[in-house]
Motif scaffolding. Sequence first.
Motif, PDB file in Angstrom:
ATOM      1  N   ILE A   1    -133.234 -51.155 -90.093  1.00 19.79           N
ATOM      2  CA  ILE A   1    -133.504 -49.738 -89.818  1.00 19.79           C
ATOM      3  C   ILE A   1    -133.059 -49.419 -88.392  1.00 19.79           C
ATOM      4  CG2 ILE A   1    -135.249 -47.920 -89.760  1.00 19.79           C
ATOM      5  CD1 ILE A   1    -136.806 -49.364 -91.806  1.00 19.79           C
ATOM      6  N   ASP A   2    -132.021 -48.619 -88.323  1.00 19.61           N
ATOM      7  CA  ASP A   2    -131.446 -48.251 -87.028  1.00 19.61           C
ATOM      8  C   ASP A   2    -132.165 -46.991 -86.524  1.00 19.61           C
ATOM      9  OD1 ASP A   2    -129.694 -48.365 -84.927  1.00 19.61           O
ATOM     10  OD2 ASP A   2    -127.869 -48.039 -86.102  1.00 19.61           O
ATOM     11  N   GLU A   3    -132.419 -46.935 -85.235  1.00 19.57           N
ATOM     12  CA  GLU A   3    -133.187 -45.826 -84.628  1.00 19.57           C
ATOM     13  C   GLU A   3    -134.554 -45.688 -85.310  1.00 19.57           C
ATOM     14  OE1 GLU A   3    -132.193 -44.996 -81.878  1.00 19.57           O
ATOM     15  OE2 GLU A   3    -130.017 -45.146 -81.889  1.00 19.57           O
ATOM     16  N   ALA A   4    -135.225 -46.836 -85.425  1.00 17.81           N
ATOM     17  CA  ALA A   4    -136.492 -46.899 -86.167  1.00 17.81           C
ATOM     18  C   ALA A   4    -137.589 -46.049 -85.534  1.00 17.81           C
ATOM     19  CB  ALA A   4    -136.948 -48.350 -86.261  1.00 17.81           C
ATOM     20  N   GLN A   5    -137.527 -45.846 -84.215  1.00 12.13           N
ATOM     21  CA  GLN A   5    -138.570 -45.045 -83.549  1.00 12.13           C
ATOM     22  C   GLN A   5    -138.630 -43.638 -84.133  1.00 12.13           C
ATOM     23  OE1 GLN A   5    -135.621 -45.644 -82.100  1.00 12.13           O
ATOM     24  NE2 GLN A   5    -134.884 -43.585 -81.740  1.00 12.13           N
ATOM     25  N   HIS A   6    -137.516 -43.196 -84.720  1.00  9.39           N
ATOM     26  CA  HIS A   6    -137.474 -41.845 -85.267  1.00  9.39           C
ATOM     27  C   HIS A   6    -138.442 -41.700 -86.451  1.00  9.39           C
ATOM     28  CE1 HIS A   6    -135.922 -37.864 -85.569  1.00  9.39           C
ATOM     29  NE2 HIS A   6    -135.409 -38.037 -86.770  1.00  9.39           N
ATOM     30  N   ALA A   7    -138.785 -42.817 -87.087  1.00 10.47           N
ATOM     31  CA  ALA A   7    -139.734 -42.765 -88.214  1.00 10.47           C
ATOM     32  C   ALA A   7    -141.067 -42.169 -87.758  1.00 10.47           C
ATOM     33  CB  ALA A   7    -139.951 -44.155 -88.791  1.00 10.47           C
ATOM     34  N   LEU A   8    -141.380 -42.380 -86.475  1.00 14.26           N
ATOM     35  CA  LEU A   8    -142.697 -41.934 -85.992  1.00 14.26           C
ATOM     36  C   LEU A   8    -142.798 -40.427 -85.824  1.00 14.26           C
ATOM     37  CD1 LEU A   8    -143.409 -44.747 -83.409  1.00 14.26           C
ATOM     38  CD2 LEU A   8    -144.299 -44.475 -85.723  1.00 14.26           C
ATOM     39  N   THR A   9    -141.669 -39.730 -85.976  1.00 17.99           N
ATOM     40  CA  THR A   9    -141.725 -38.280 -85.769  1.00 17.99           C
ATOM     41  C   THR A   9    -142.194 -37.530 -87.018  1.00 17.99           C
ATOM     42  OG1 THR A   9    -139.410 -38.013 -86.403  1.00 17.99           O
ATOM     43  CG2 THR A   9    -139.862 -38.310 -84.052  1.00 17.99           C
TER      44      THR A   9
ATOM     45  N   ASP B   1    -129.689 -45.690 -91.097  1.00 18.83           N
ATOM     46  CA  ASP B   1    -129.744 -45.153 -89.740  1.00 18.83           C
ATOM     47  C   ASP B   1    -130.563 -43.865 -89.794  1.00 18.83           C
ATOM     48  OD1 ASP B   1    -129.336 -44.031 -87.272  1.00 18.83           O
ATOM     49  OD2 ASP B   1    -127.137 -44.073 -87.339  1.00 18.83           O
ATOM     50  N   LEU B   2    -131.709 -43.860 -89.144  1.00 17.16           N
ATOM     51  CA  LEU B   2    -132.606 -42.699 -89.254  1.00 17.16           C
ATOM     52  C   LEU B   2    -132.083 -41.491 -88.478  1.00 17.16           C
ATOM     53  CD1 LEU B   2    -136.151 -44.328 -89.203  1.00 17.16           C
ATOM     54  CD2 LEU B   2    -134.577 -43.937 -91.096  1.00 17.16           C
ATOM     55  N   TRP B   3    -131.009 -41.727 -87.722  1.00 19.86           N
ATOM     56  CA  TRP B   3    -130.367 -40.604 -87.056  1.00 19.86           C
ATOM     57  C   TRP B   3    -129.184 -40.078 -87.862  1.00 19.86           C
ATOM     58  CZ3 TRP B   3    -129.927 -41.947 -81.090  1.00 19.86           C
ATOM     59  CH2 TRP B   3    -131.144 -41.621 -80.478  1.00 19.86           C
ATOM     60  N   SER B   4    -128.930 -40.680 -89.031  1.00 16.94           N
ATOM     61  CA  SER B   4    -127.719 -40.300 -89.764  1.00 16.94           C
ATOM     62  C   SER B   4    -127.786 -38.830 -90.158  1.00 16.94           C
ATOM     63  CB  SER B   4    -127.522 -41.176 -90.990  1.00 16.94           C
ATOM     64  OG  SER B   4    -128.651 -41.066 -91.829  1.00 16.94           O
ATOM     65  N   ASP B   5    -128.995 -38.335 -90.377  1.00 18.84           N
ATOM     66  CA  ASP B   5    -129.150 -36.918 -90.679  1.00 18.84           C
ATOM     67  C   ASP B   5    -130.494 -36.476 -90.108  1.00 18.84           C
ATOM     68  OD1 ASP B   5    -129.447 -34.406 -91.671  1.00 18.84           O
ATOM     69  OD2 ASP B   5    -128.848 -34.901 -93.721  1.00 18.84           O
ATOM     70  N   ARG B   6    -130.408 -35.810 -88.963  1.00 21.98           N
ATOM     71  CA  ARG B   6    -131.650 -35.458 -88.269  1.00 21.98           C
ATOM     72  C   ARG B   6    -132.455 -34.401 -89.015  1.00 21.98           C
ATOM     73  NH1 ARG B   6    -132.780 -36.673 -82.568  1.00 21.98           N
ATOM     74  NH2 ARG B   6    -130.986 -37.810 -81.785  1.00 21.98           N
ATOM     75  N   ASN B   7    -131.815 -33.741 -90.006  1.00 22.08           N
ATOM     76  CA  ASN B   7    -132.553 -32.728 -90.754  1.00 22.08           C
ATOM     77  C   ASN B   7    -133.364 -33.334 -91.892  1.00 22.08           C
ATOM     78  OD1 ASN B   7    -131.562 -30.551 -89.257  1.00 22.08           O
ATOM     79  ND2 ASN B   7    -129.624 -30.689 -90.388  1.00 22.08           N
ATOM     80  N   ARG B   8    -133.109 -34.597 -92.202  1.00 19.43           N
ATOM     81  CA  ARG B   8    -133.822 -35.229 -93.309  1.00 19.43           C
ATOM     82  C   ARG B   8    -135.015 -35.978 -92.776  1.00 19.43           C
ATOM     83  NH1 ARG B   8    -130.784 -37.175 -97.411  1.00 19.43           N
ATOM     84  NH2 ARG B   8    -132.806 -37.597 -98.341  1.00 19.43           N
ATOM     85  N   ASP B   9    -136.042 -36.060 -93.598  1.00 21.97           N
ATOM     86  CA  ASP B   9    -137.222 -36.808 -93.188  1.00 21.97           C
ATOM     87  C   ASP B   9    -136.879 -38.307 -93.132  1.00 21.97           C
ATOM     88  OD1 ASP B   9    -140.475 -36.402 -93.167  1.00 21.97           O
ATOM     89  OD2 ASP B   9    -139.807 -38.410 -93.724  1.00 21.97           O
ATOM     90  N   PRO B  10    -137.256 -38.981 -92.034  1.00 17.73           N
ATOM     91  CA  PRO B  10    -136.903 -40.403 -91.930  1.00 17.73           C
ATOM     92  C   PRO B  10    -137.501 -41.236 -93.067  1.00 17.73           C
ATOM     93  CG  PRO B  10    -138.246 -39.677 -90.035  1.00 17.73           C
ATOM     94  CD  PRO B  10    -137.870 -38.459 -90.805  1.00 17.73           C
TER      95      PRO B  10
END
Length: 393
Positions: free
Chosen positions: A145-153, A65-74
């Motif tokens: 990959i959950d919240e995959a759009q976060h990878a684009l940030t 889950d790419l939102w599991s830790d917003r401080n870490r790089d996806p």
Amino acid sequence: MNPFYYARPGLTEALVRDLTGGNLFSDAANGLFLAAPRRTGKSTFLRNELEPALAHTGRVVVYVDLWSDRNRDPGALIAEAIGKELGKHLGIVAKTAKAAGVEHVGLGTWLKVDPAKIGKTDGLTLAEAVRALRETSGKAVALIIDEAQHALTSSQGESAMTALKSARDQLNTPDVANLLLIMSGSDRDKLLRLLNTNAAPFFGSAISMMPPLGEDFIHHIAEMISRTYPQLAPVDVAQLWEAFQRFAHRPQPFVRALGQILNPIHPPERGFERHVLDMADLQRADEERAMESAYLALRPIEQAVIWRMLEQGDRFRPYDADALTFYREKTGEKISAQKAQNAIEALRMQTPSLIWKSAKGEYALDDAGMKKWFKNRSDEGIWPPQSPESGAA
Ligand SMILES: Nc1ncnc2c1ncn2[C@@H]1O[C@H](COP(=O)(O)OP(=O)(O)OP(=O)(O)O)[C@@H](O)[C@H]1O
Ligand SMILES: [Mg+2]
């Protein structure tokens, strides 16, 4: 465990069939992209239902889950999830090799791999790591990959997506899908950025909406209510279903409202369904009020930027001539591109962030729910919100 949990075997079965080639007309074997609004049960479904079902087909499943830790790089989160699973299988290979007294034929080369270094300059690339996982486990791989759009940030996240696409192309043959990719997102428009342009990693794939919990879930809840409070039967399912829809298909506030009303201390009465509807309306009004006050707390230029984004959607260009004219009209001041940029940065940095930015420099509203709020208000002719002190002019 959530006592109200309602499993969806039909949906699981259909998705597994699509993914594993059981549906001739599905493209899911090339990547399954699922979007559903916030809090509607995506992660729960992926973890509790899809993941075990895919494991049951003999695949090794990695969930991240790419939102599991917003401080870490996806990108790092993806590498770590694959590395962790690979570590387990390397352990098994090492034991087997030791027992056999020789390096296990063919797999021995993987033993030198450090799963903690995946994606780093001195480690395996992501594509190699997926291959290592395929070979050491002896199973096809499914990566969720959950919240995959976060990878684009982040650019590392973006490269991870491109690497996975290329791993899929290398590992899959027309007959065997050695790597299944399942990506979910709570914002369809952002998820779309993974596949809607020529340069996007998954260009050519399509997004499916993940169906929210439906009327059958409400029947299930109604049955539980009738069993616990026989005096309330028959429960008015139609009204509860209406309430659930007003709660935007989110189980949590719906169940919470029921919990407040069906309270053993004050025995619930017939007609309680009406109160659930009222609570849904109250909650909606609260949420709208929260958005309104967040909007009104912004500086005029910030409001103008948000307004422009709401109006333009994915056509939004922050600094083109039309945008600058728009900002001037709304604020009554001349706005330079620099000033607009400062406002966007301020909106992006505030907590919670109002603006989402991709590594490529594209902007979107962080909260997809604002669009609906804007549309409703525009349709009702009450946009833009007015601050109370500005009077009802
Ligand atoms: N099938 C279900 N039956 C009953 N309750 C559920 C079900 N699925 C999810 N829920 C409840 O709904 C809430 C939201 O679930 P979940 O976190 O899976 O949603 P999400 O869409 O991933 O949310 P987010 O957008 O925050 O990532 C949780 O409280 C969960 O317990
Ligand atoms: Mg989630």
